[in-house]
Design a protein around this motif. Structure first.
Motif, mmCIF file in Angstrom:
data_model
loop_
_atom_site.group_PDB
_atom_site.id
_atom_site.type_symbol
_atom_site.label_atom_id
_atom_site.label_comp_id
_atom_site.label_asym_id
_atom_site.label_seq_id
_atom_site.Cartn_x
_atom_site.Cartn_y
_atom_site.Cartn_z
ATOM 1 N N GLN B 162 0.831 -1.205 0.000
ATOM 2 C CA GLN B 162 0.000 0.000 0.000
ATOM 3 C C GLN B 162 0.869 1.260 0.000
ATOM 4 O OE1 GLN B 162 -2.182 1.516 3.451
ATOM 5 N NE2 GLN B 162 -4.074 1.023 2.371
ATOM 6 N N PHE B 163 1.967 1.217 0.747
ATOM 7 C CA PHE B 163 2.856 2.375 0.806
ATOM 8 C C PHE B 163 3.490 2.648 -0.556
ATOM 9 C CE2 PHE B 163 3.790 2.196 5.634
ATOM 10 C CZ PHE B 163 2.505 2.638 5.856
ATOM 11 N N VAL B 164 3.846 1.572 -1.259
ATOM 12 C CA VAL B 164 4.434 1.745 -2.591
ATOM 13 C C VAL B 164 3.415 2.440 -3.504
ATOM 14 C CG1 VAL B 164 5.402 0.552 -4.588
ATOM 15 C CG2 VAL B 164 5.945 -0.236 -2.280
ATOM 16 N N GLU B 165 2.137 1.970 -3.446
ATOM 17 C CA GLU B 165 1.064 2.579 -4.243
ATOM 18 C C GLU B 165 0.885 4.056 -3.886
ATOM 19 O OE1 GLU B 165 -2.774 0.533 -3.857
ATOM 20 O OE2 GLU B 165 -1.591 -1.285 -4.127
ATOM 21 N N ARG B 166 0.780 4.314 -2.579
ATOM 22 C CA ARG B 166 0.541 5.684 -2.128
ATOM 23 C C ARG B 166 1.708 6.588 -2.465
ATOM 24 N NH1 ARG B 166 -2.565 5.538 3.709
ATOM 25 N NH2 ARG B 166 -4.572 4.946 2.847
ATOM 26 N N ARG B 168 3.554 6.388 -5.086
ATOM 27 C CA ARG B 168 3.376 6.754 -6.502
ATOM 28 C C ARG B 168 2.317 7.839 -6.643
ATOM 29 N NH1 ARG B 168 3.421 1.149 -8.200
ATOM 30 N NH2 ARG B 168 5.603 0.584 -8.408
ATOM 31 N N LEU B 169 1.247 7.717 -5.870
ATOM 32 C CA LEU B 169 0.147 8.688 -5.934
ATOM 33 C C LEU B 169 0.647 10.079 -5.532
ATOM 34 C CD1 LEU B 169 -2.880 8.398 -6.556
ATOM 35 C CD2 LEU B 169 -3.284 8.361 -4.096
ATOM 36 N N ILE B 170 1.396 10.121 -4.411
ATOM 37 C CA ILE B 170 1.922 11.410 -3.949
ATOM 38 C C ILE B 170 2.875 11.980 -4.985
ATOM 39 C CG2 ILE B 170 3.262 12.555 -2.147
ATOM 40 C CD1 ILE B 170 2.352 10.285 -0.259
ATOM 41 N N GLU B 171 3.713 11.106 -5.538
ATOM 42 C CA GLU B 171 4.686 11.537 -6.539
ATOM 43 C C GLU B 171 3.967 12.149 -7.739
ATOM 44 O OE1 GLU B 171 7.014 8.377 -8.094
ATOM 45 O OE2 GLU B 171 8.611 9.705 -8.778
ATOM 46 N N GLY B 172 2.897 11.468 -8.172
ATOM 47 C CA GLY B 172 2.128 11.970 -9.305
ATOM 48 C C GLY B 172 1.539 13.335 -9.022
ATOM 49 N N ASN B 173 1.012 13.494 -7.821
ATOM 50 C CA ASN B 173 0.422 14.773 -7.441
ATOM 51 C C ASN B 173 1.462 15.881 -7.406
ATOM 52 O OD1 ASN B 173 -2.175 13.902 -7.274
ATOM 53 N ND2 ASN B 173 -2.098 13.460 -5.090
ATOM 54 N N LEU B 174 2.650 15.551 -6.848
ATOM 55 C CA LEU B 174 3.702 16.562 -6.775
ATOM 56 C C LEU B 174 4.159 16.950 -8.179
ATOM 57 C CD1 LEU B 174 5.911 15.314 -3.798
ATOM 58 C CD2 LEU B 174 4.446 17.319 -3.857
ATOM 59 N N ARG B 175 4.221 15.974 -9.058
ATOM 60 C CA ARG B 175 4.701 16.241 -10.406
ATOM 61 C C ARG B 175 3.688 17.074 -11.203
ATOM 62 N NH1 ARG B 175 6.494 11.022 -13.298
ATOM 63 N NH2 ARG B 175 8.000 10.803 -11.633
ATOM 64 N N SER B 197 7.748 11.950 3.996
ATOM 65 C CA SER B 197 7.130 12.553 5.181
ATOM 66 C C SER B 197 5.625 12.627 5.017
ATOM 67 C CB SER B 197 7.693 13.944 5.430
ATOM 68 O OG SER B 197 9.063 13.860 5.721
ATOM 69 N N THR B 198 5.186 13.004 3.804
ATOM 70 C CA THR B 198 3.746 13.055 3.531
ATOM 71 C C THR B 198 3.138 11.675 3.701
ATOM 72 O OG1 THR B 198 4.256 14.715 1.879
ATOM 73 C CG2 THR B 198 2.039 13.809 1.848
ATOM 74 N N LEU B 199 3.840 10.686 3.154
ATOM 75 C CA LEU B 199 3.362 9.303 3.234
ATOM 76 C C LEU B 199 3.216 8.875 4.690
ATOM 77 C CD1 LEU B 199 2.756 6.655 1.748
ATOM 78 C CD2 LEU B 199 5.183 6.132 1.838
ATOM 79 N N MET B 200 4.217 9.217 5.507
ATOM 80 C CA MET B 200 4.181 8.827 6.916
ATOM 81 C C MET B 200 2.994 9.474 7.625
ATOM 82 S SD MET B 200 4.924 9.630 10.274
ATOM 83 C CE MET B 200 6.136 10.917 10.451
ATOM 84 N N GLY B 201 2.848 10.791 7.444
ATOM 85 C CA GLY B 201 1.763 11.491 8.126
ATOM 86 C C GLY B 201 0.397 10.978 7.708
#
Lengths: 226, 305
Positions: B162-166, B168-175, B197-201
């Motif tokens: 799930q963390f790997v998926e998330r 990627r999601l955060i990365e996509g949003n940042l990009r 850090s975003t993923l952790m929070g």
């Protein structure tokens, strides 16, 4: 029984390296199986104690998330040999959520990441070693040792080295037989560069994430009244 | 009579069906017994048998490439025990050759070789066991005894992908925010740290909400929590357990008798007659023989008995 197990927790955890050294000193022939047995017993005593304390769901969730992050980080950084964030995250968990959470994060990260890397006779040793790093960090934080950042980075550096030394010692005492100093030194020497990378990685991760993540986690602790 | 549950039990790989269809407790017990026997019998013949059995089962179950790669990965450690360390040891009475001023003894070389074989065999047995004992089976055996720990392990197993998926999601949003794209390498590193850090929070708050949701749905409301038992202990399992138990006990006794008459120092002991190794050999090859015989017969596991 429960009280006895609670009393036994620290002696069992400290006893693992002691038994390992005694096996070497008395030249016990069955060291390989005996040392594996003793580390499994120490882990079991810790787990049973953790279980009998009946942790609430809200208590175990941060531990699970940090353990999974450490495992995912180990897998993510796998292309760089021994550059792993697990040790730094165990220390963080021990400092913020206490020594038992620190131990669990280490043990969970080792067990779960090895389902991806491959289980081996090293799995219980890795669980124990990372667990002890988190446990120790929690104990030192309780006594206020980590107020000075130098102590924290020093602990991170030394614990990564200690992790390597413990895993090597198990290998040397269990399998390098008949014991010779040359053979032992060769084993330690060969892993020294890898242990050095691990130590540098741990300090680097601590430098980058410890302060901001601690603040973040303390905020979450307050928000959810943990 | 065949129990109804028999047809419903899934198998991962049809090749391993004979062993895979057993109750996980028996699988775990069988591999634990094999591992302990391998580590306790410091004797060249027993260790060679265990090594060959481990290598063949690992190769059969996970592919010969995986078996070889597992060995190659651990080769430096095995070589240190088997080949390099004996050069430094001067125990024994039979001189093989001189290395500088030091004599290399045959007994030390044999002992070192045995330890190398043991290490390699143990590593290969773990590799072989993980082909059969998947994480869900281990959880089924151990998880019910320690419910909190079991829950934690299974949740961690779930969270890693799930963390790997998330991530990627955060990365996509940042990009997607191209105006804030990193300008130099320092910002690239900074962006990575921000991502984690975003993923952790996110995951931390999410997990605490999940804890509340679980509680609201009655987690921990009763004293003991019953679980769905995917694996049932059938008559076939009882027969297999008895067979494993008898064979394991026989091989333990024979190994103990042979090893107590064997010595490395001062001079190597004499070998026992061939039949003394038979129960041990059978026990070590049992998982492989079960799978092969079934493949030959083309039936399911019950054909074996």
């Amino acid at each position: 029984m429960k009280q006895l197990l609670k009393q036994l927790e620290i002696p069992a955890l400290v006893g693992v390296p002691v038994v390992l050294l005694l096996c070497a000193f008395f030249r016990v022939a069955q060291t390989a199986v005996l040392s594996l047995g003793i580390v499994l017993v120490a882990l079991l005593i810790f787990f049973v104690n953790y279980e009998t304390a009946k942790p609430a769901l809200r208590q175990i969730m941060p531990t699970v998330v940090l353990g999974a992050l450490a495992a995912a980080g180990r897998i993510l950084f796998a292309p760089i040999p021994n550059f792993k964030p697990v040790t730094a995250l165990c220390i963080l968990a021990g400092v913020v959520f206490g020594r038992r959470a620190g131990f669990m994060v280490g043990a969970l990260a080792a067990l779960v990441s090895n389902f991806f890397f491959g289980q081996g006779p090293w799995t219980p040793w890795q669980m124990y070693a990372w667990g002890m790093i988190g446990y120790g960090a929690g104990m030192l934080a309780e006594r206020g040792w980590f107020k000075h950042p130098v102590v924290l980075y020093g602990y991170g550096f030394l614990s990564a080295i200690a992790y390597g030394v413990l895993l090597n010692t198990w290998h040397v005492i269990g399998f390098v037989k008949p014991f010779t100093w040359q053979g032992a030194l060769l084993a330690y020497g060969a892993s020294l560069p890898f242990d050095a990378i691990h130590a540098v990685a741990t300090v680097a991760f601590l430098l980058v994430i410890f302060a901001p993540w601690r603040k973040k986690l303390e905020r979450i602790k307050k928000k959810y009244e943990l | 009579m065949i129990a109804l549950g028999e047809q419903t039990r899934e198998t991962q790989t049809s090749k391993l069906h004979a062993f895979d269809s057993l109750h996980p407790t028996i699988q775990l017990g069988c591999f634990a017994a094999i591992l302990i026997l391998t580590m306790v019998t410091i004797h060249p013949i027993f260790l060679a048998l265990s090594f060959v059995a481990a290598f063949s089962f690992c190769g059969f179950a996970r592919g010969w490439k995986t078996a070889l790669a597992t060995l190659a990965w651990q080769a430096p450690l095995v070589l240190l025990c088997a080949a390099i360390n004996p050069l430094f040891s001067s125990a024994g009475t039979t001189t093989l050759f001189h290395l500088g001023s030091k004599a290399v003894m045959a007994e030390s070389v044999v002992f070192g070789g045995c330890m190398g074989l043991m290490l390699a065999a143990v590593i290969l047995w773990f590799c072989a066991a993980s082909a059969v004992l998947t994480s869900d089976k281990v959880m089924a055996v151990l998880g019910s005894r320690l419910p909190s720990i079991g829950l934690m392990v299974s949740m961690t197993m779930r969270l890693v992908p799930q963390f790997v998926e998330r991530g990627r999601l955060i990365e996509g949003n940042l990009r997607a925010v191209s105006a804030a794209a990193p300008q130099n390498s320092q910002e690239v590193v900074g962006g990575r740290i921000r991502l984690v850090s975003t993923l952790m929070g996110w995951s931390m708050e999410d997990s605490l909400e999940r804890a509340d949701a679980m509680k609201a749905r009655g987690w921990g409301a009763t004293k003991t929590r019953t679980t769905y038992k995917r694996y049932q202990f059938r008559r076939f399992d009882a027969v297999a357990l008895a067979l494993c138990g008898v064979l394991g006990a026989l091989s333990a006794v024979s190994a103990w008798l042979v090893c107590s008459r064997w010595q490395f120092y001062p001079a190597l002991g004499s070998l026992a007659p061939w039949w003394a190794y038979l129960p041990f050999a059978l026990f070590m090859f049992l998982p492989l023989l079960a799978c092969i015989s079934e493949n030959v017969r083309g039936g399911n596991g019950r054909n074996l008995l």
